[in-house]
Design an enzyme around this catalytic site. Structure first.
Site, PDB file in Angstrom:
ATOM      1  N   GLY A  31       0.836  -1.214   0.000  1.00 21.48           N
ATOM      2  CA  GLY A  31       0.000   0.000   0.000  1.00 21.48           C
ATOM      3  C   GLY A  31       0.860   1.250   0.000  1.00 21.48           C
ATOM      4  O   GLY A  31       0.454   2.287   0.514  1.00 21.48           O
TER       5      GLY A  31
ATOM      6  N   GLY B 111      -0.394   4.890  -0.961  1.00 21.36           N
ATOM      7  CA  GLY B 111      -1.502   5.500  -0.226  1.00 21.36           C
ATOM      8  C   GLY B 111      -1.042   6.538   0.790  1.00 21.36           C
ATOM      9  O   GLY B 111       0.153   6.827   0.930  1.00 21.36           O
ATOM     10  N   ARG B 112      -2.025   7.102   1.480  1.00 23.72           N
ATOM     11  CA  ARG B 112      -1.728   8.108   2.519  1.00 23.72           C
ATOM     12  C   ARG B 112      -0.796   7.541   3.574  1.00 23.72           C
ATOM     13  O   ARG B 112       0.187   8.176   3.964  1.00 23.72           O
ATOM     14  CB  ARG B 112      -3.039   8.567   3.187  1.00 23.72           C
ATOM     15  CG  ARG B 112      -3.845   9.558   2.370  1.00 23.72           C
ATOM     16  CD  ARG B 112      -5.210   9.754   3.013  1.00 23.72           C
ATOM     17  NE  ARG B 112      -6.011   8.549   2.810  1.00 23.72           N
ATOM     18  CZ  ARG B 112      -7.041   8.474   1.987  1.00 23.72           C
ATOM     19  NH1 ARG B 112      -7.464   9.533   1.346  1.00 23.72           N
ATOM     20  NH2 ARG B 112      -7.693   7.343   1.830  1.00 23.72           N
TER      21      ARG B 112
ATOM     22  N   GLY C 177      -1.834  -3.049   9.587  1.00 26.72           N
ATOM     23  CA  GLY C 177      -2.424  -1.774  10.002  1.00 26.72           C
ATOM     24  C   GLY C 177      -3.743  -1.545   9.290  1.00 26.72           C
ATOM     25  O   GLY C 177      -4.572  -0.740   9.718  1.00 26.72           O
TER      26      GLY C 177
ATOM     27  N   HIS D  76     -13.531  10.642  10.592  1.00 29.36           N
ATOM     28  CA  HIS D  76     -12.420  10.465   9.646  1.00 29.36           C
ATOM     29  C   HIS D  76     -12.700  11.258   8.366  1.00 29.36           C
ATOM     30  O   HIS D  76     -13.821  11.701   8.141  1.00 29.36           O
ATOM     31  CB  HIS D  76     -12.222   8.988   9.294  1.00 29.36           C
ATOM     32  CG  HIS D  76     -11.522   8.196  10.371  1.00 29.36           C
ATOM     33  ND1 HIS D  76     -12.204   7.627  11.418  1.00 29.36           N
ATOM     34  CD2 HIS D  76     -10.207   7.907  10.563  1.00 29.36           C
ATOM     35  CE1 HIS D  76     -11.336   7.005  12.220  1.00 29.36           C
ATOM     36  NE2 HIS D  76     -10.116   7.164  11.728  1.00 29.36           N
ATOM     37  N   HIS D  77     -11.685  11.307   7.503  1.00 34.76           N
ATOM     38  CA  HIS D  77     -11.754  12.002   6.223  1.00 34.76           C
ATOM     39  C   HIS D  77     -12.808  11.395   5.290  1.00 34.76           C
ATOM     40  O   HIS D  77     -13.228  10.260   5.469  1.00 34.76           O
ATOM     41  CB  HIS D  77     -10.374  11.964   5.545  1.00 34.76           C
ATOM     42  CG  HIS D  77      -9.818  10.568   5.440  1.00 34.76           C
ATOM     43  ND1 HIS D  77     -10.007   9.774   4.342  1.00 34.76           N
ATOM     44  CD2 HIS D  77      -9.117   9.816   6.324  1.00 34.76           C
ATOM     45  CE1 HIS D  77      -9.423   8.602   4.541  1.00 34.76           C
ATOM     46  NE2 HIS D  77      -8.875   8.600   5.746  1.00 34.76           N
TER      47      HIS D  77
ATOM     48  N   LYS E 198     -12.433   7.642   3.588  1.00 37.40           N
ATOM     49  CA  LYS E 198     -12.261   6.378   4.326  1.00 37.40           C
ATOM     50  C   LYS E 198     -13.331   5.392   3.880  1.00 37.40           C
ATOM     51  O   LYS E 198     -14.499   5.741   3.757  1.00 37.40           O
ATOM     52  CB  LYS E 198     -12.344   6.636   5.837  1.00 37.40           C
ATOM     53  CG  LYS E 198     -12.101   5.363   6.663  1.00 37.40           C
ATOM     54  CD  LYS E 198     -11.831   5.643   8.118  1.00 37.40           C
ATOM     55  CE  LYS E 198     -11.700   4.373   8.942  1.00 37.40           C
ATOM     56  NZ  LYS E 198     -10.562   3.531   8.547  1.00 37.40           N
TER      57      LYS E 198
ATOM     58  N   GLY F 139     -11.797   0.678  12.259  1.00 44.02           N
ATOM     59  CA  GLY F 139     -11.240  -0.490  12.952  1.00 44.02           C
ATOM     60  C   GLY F 139     -10.923  -0.161  14.401  1.00 44.02           C
ATOM     61  O   GLY F 139     -11.067  -1.007  15.294  1.00 44.02           O
ATOM     62  N   THR F 140     -10.508   1.067  14.646  1.00 47.70           N
ATOM     63  CA  THR F 140     -10.182   1.484  16.017  1.00 47.70           C
ATOM     64  C   THR F 140     -11.435   1.523  16.883  1.00 47.70           C
ATOM     65  O   THR F 140     -11.429   1.052  18.025  1.00 47.70           O
ATOM     66  CB  THR F 140      -9.517   2.879  15.990  1.00 47.70           C
ATOM     67  OG1 THR F 140      -8.387   2.803  15.135  1.00 47.70           O
ATOM     68  CG2 THR F 140      -9.093   3.324  17.380  1.00 47.70           C
TER      69      THR F 140
HETATM   70  N1  NAP Z   1      -3.300   1.203  11.814  1.00 48.03           N
HETATM   71  C1  NAP Z   1      -3.425   2.515  11.755  1.00 48.03           C
HETATM   72  O1  NAP Z   1      -2.982   3.231  12.668  1.00 48.03           O
HETATM   73  C2  NAP Z   1      -4.065   3.132  10.547  1.00 48.03           C
HETATM   74  C3  NAP Z   1      -3.979   4.508  10.333  1.00 48.03           C
HETATM   75  C4  NAP Z   1      -4.530   5.038   9.159  1.00 48.03           C
HETATM   76  C5  NAP Z   1      -5.149   4.194   8.253  1.00 48.03           C
HETATM   77  N2  NAP Z   1      -5.243   2.852   8.528  1.00 48.03           N
HETATM   78  C6  NAP Z   1      -5.817   1.898   7.567  1.00 48.03           C
HETATM   79  O2  NAP Z   1      -4.811   1.635   6.605  1.00 48.03           O
HETATM   80  C7  NAP Z   1      -5.418   1.346   5.343  1.00 48.03           C
HETATM   81  C8  NAP Z   1      -4.831   2.293   4.300  1.00 48.03           C
HETATM   82  O3  NAP Z   1      -5.217   3.628   4.610  1.00 48.03           O
HETATM   83  P1  NAP Z   1      -4.834   4.850   3.678  1.00 48.03           P
HETATM   84  O4  NAP Z   1      -5.511   6.035   4.204  1.00 48.03           O
HETATM   85  O5  NAP Z   1      -3.358   4.860   3.473  1.00 48.03           O
HETATM   86  O6  NAP Z   1      -5.569   4.382   2.342  1.00 48.03           O
HETATM   87  P2  NAP Z   1      -5.237   4.816   0.828  1.00 48.03           P
HETATM   88  O7  NAP Z   1      -4.676   6.189   0.802  1.00 48.03           O
HETATM   89  O8  NAP Z   1      -6.467   4.494   0.048  1.00 48.03           O
HETATM   90  O9  NAP Z   1      -4.049   3.816   0.427  1.00 48.03           O
HETATM   91  C9  NAP Z   1      -4.177   2.446   0.207  1.00 48.03           C
HETATM   92  C10 NAP Z   1      -3.284   2.084  -0.972  1.00 48.03           C
HETATM   93  O10 NAP Z   1      -3.256   0.667  -1.121  1.00 48.03           O
HETATM   94  C11 NAP Z   1      -2.993   0.407  -2.474  1.00 48.03           C
HETATM   95  N3  NAP Z   1      -3.530  -0.931  -2.782  1.00 48.03           N
HETATM   96  C12 NAP Z   1      -4.797  -1.279  -3.122  1.00 48.03           C
HETATM   97  N4  NAP Z   1      -4.873  -2.609  -3.329  1.00 48.03           N
HETATM   98  C13 NAP Z   1      -3.630  -3.109  -3.100  1.00 48.03           C
HETATM   99  C14 NAP Z   1      -3.044  -4.399  -3.165  1.00 48.03           C
HETATM  100  N5  NAP Z   1      -3.754  -5.476  -3.511  1.00 48.03           N
HETATM  101  N6  NAP Z   1      -1.718  -4.527  -2.885  1.00 48.03           N
HETATM  102  C15 NAP Z   1      -0.979  -3.464  -2.537  1.00 48.03           C
HETATM  103  N7  NAP Z   1      -1.466  -2.215  -2.480  1.00 48.03           N
HETATM  104  C16 NAP Z   1      -2.768  -2.035  -2.754  1.00 48.03           C
HETATM  105  C17 NAP Z   1      -3.624   1.543  -3.290  1.00 48.03           C
HETATM  106  O11 NAP Z   1      -2.689   1.996  -4.222  1.00 48.03           O
HETATM  107  P3  NAP Z   1      -2.705   1.726  -5.828  1.00 48.03           P
HETATM  108  O12 NAP Z   1      -4.046   2.091  -6.346  1.00 48.03           O
HETATM  109  O13 NAP Z   1      -1.582   2.617  -6.277  1.00 48.03           O
HETATM  110  O14 NAP Z   1      -2.415   0.277  -5.943  1.00 48.03           O
HETATM  111  C18 NAP Z   1      -3.763   2.673  -2.268  1.00 48.03           C
HETATM  112  O15 NAP Z   1      -2.974   3.791  -2.610  1.00 48.03           O
HETATM  113  C19 NAP Z   1      -6.925   1.514   5.562  1.00 48.03           C
HETATM  114  O16 NAP Z   1      -7.472   0.243   5.827  1.00 48.03           O
HETATM  115  C20 NAP Z   1      -7.018   2.392   6.799  1.00 48.03           C
HETATM  116  O17 NAP Z   1      -8.194   2.213   7.529  1.00 48.03           O
HETATM  117  C21 NAP Z   1      -4.706   2.320   9.654  1.00 48.03           C
END
Ligand code: NAP
Length: 265
Positions: free
Chosen positions: A10, A13-14, A98, A155-156, A159, A165-166
């Site tokens: 990922g 992503g953000r 995560g 959240h934004h 999402k 999940g939290t």
């Molecule tokens: N644990 C924590 O503290 C925490 C904090 C924030 C967010 N999160 C969680 O983390 C996840 C990501 O959040 P985010 O805000 O970063 O989301 P995001 O900006 O949508 O980023 C996710 C990225 O994953 C990529 N992706 C999609 N399918 C994939 C695959 N099969 N293999 C590899 N990469 C893939 C996409 O990129 P491409 O389109 O370029 O492939 C996308 O840019 C969410 O589930 C969110 O709820 C957790």
């Protein structure tokens, strides 16, 4: 001491890009693999979208990205979690999950993988939320079951999963302290005839703008209300916590872990 290598699922992503920011400030960790989806517009490009290139090229092949001795850090999509867990187990690489919003099947896959590798399920990697979770457990046991409990999160606008999940994890902590199962007491929808059922744990969800992540647990009884809140203002907090957790995970035996294990809470 050699730096701990990380492979990020990922990366585009953000959170993936926040991890790159955190890696730039912490020489104990090194990015050695960067994975995006097969449909990503950034395949073949450098993992860092901004600033200095980091010398790691984005691939859609998780198996090829993993190396012996690395830790996988999963921040992609709920739907990808099961496959990534399987591949990590095959290649004996610990995985920090995560990502949120994965289904029960993916959860089983993670439990299976944990028989072979260390698996950390961390819906929130900020240290503040780990402490929030501990405070919420303490408040639940001190206040007893007569207080109404409500969990609200914001959240934004992009999402995907709701409640977060939290928020769900906080609900599990509260239900666990009360000897309940969250699925028996959770109230996710209220509309129309919405009288509160005693003992339920209500969830409310706000999605707007660029809110990074906010959680409040409210305990209320006749005459008083206790609220415990956490507000994240920058994803770097999740990224720093994820690095700390990944470093910890590298030294663990196979098994299923949470952030409370990482922090010894
Ligand atoms: N644990 C924590 O503290 C925490 C904090 C924030 C967010 N999160 C969680 O983390 C996840 C990501 O959040 P985010 O805000 O970063 O989301 P995001 O900006 O949508 O980023 C996710 C990225 O994953 C990529 N992706 C999609 N399918 C994939 C695959 N099969 N293999 C590899 N990469 C893939 C996409 O990129 P491409 O389109 O370029 O492939 C996308 O840019 C969410 O589930 C969110 O709820 C957790």
């Amino acid at each position: 001491v050699a730096a701990q290598s990380l492979v990020v699922f990922g990366i585009t992503g953000r959170m993936g890009q926040s991890l790159i920011r955190a890696l730039r400030e912490d020489s104990r960790f090194l990015l050695c693999g960067a994975v995006a989806s097969a449909a990503s517009s950034r395949l073949g490009q450098d993992a860092a979208a901004e600033g200095q290139p980091c010398g790691v090229t984005i691939t859609a092949d998780p198996s090829a990205a993993l190396r012996p001795g690395c830790v996988a850090v999963e921040f992609s999509l709920g739907d990808a979690v099961a496959q990534h867990a399987r591949i990590c187990a095959q290649q004996r690489v610990p995985i920090l999950v995560g990502t949120t919003g994965f289904d029960a099947e993916a959860r089983s896959e993670l439990e299976r993988a944990a028989e072979t590798i260390p698996v950390l399920i961390a819906p929130n990697t900020s240290i503040g939320v780990a402490v929030l979770s501990k405070l919420v457990a303490e408040a639940t046991s001190s206040l007893g079951s007569t207080y109404d409990v409500e969990i609200s999160e914001a959240h934004h606008r992009t999402k995907r999963d709701a409640p977060s999940g939290t928020a769900l994890r906080l609900g599990e902590v509260i239900a666990g302290e009360r000897g309940q199962r969250l699925s028996d007491v959770a109230a996710y929808e209220r509309g129309g005839n919405a009288l509160r059922s005693p003992g339920s744990i209500g969830f409310s969800v706000l999605r707007a703008g660029d809110i990074v992540g906010e959680h409040t647990v409210t305990f209320a009884a006749a005459g008083e209300r206790l609220e415990i809140s956490h507000r994240a203002t920058d994803r770097i907090t999740f990224a720093r916590g994820a690095l700390r957790a990944a470093g910890w995970l590298a030294g663990q035996p196979a098994g299923l872990y949470g952030m409370h294990d990482v922090l010894g809470l």
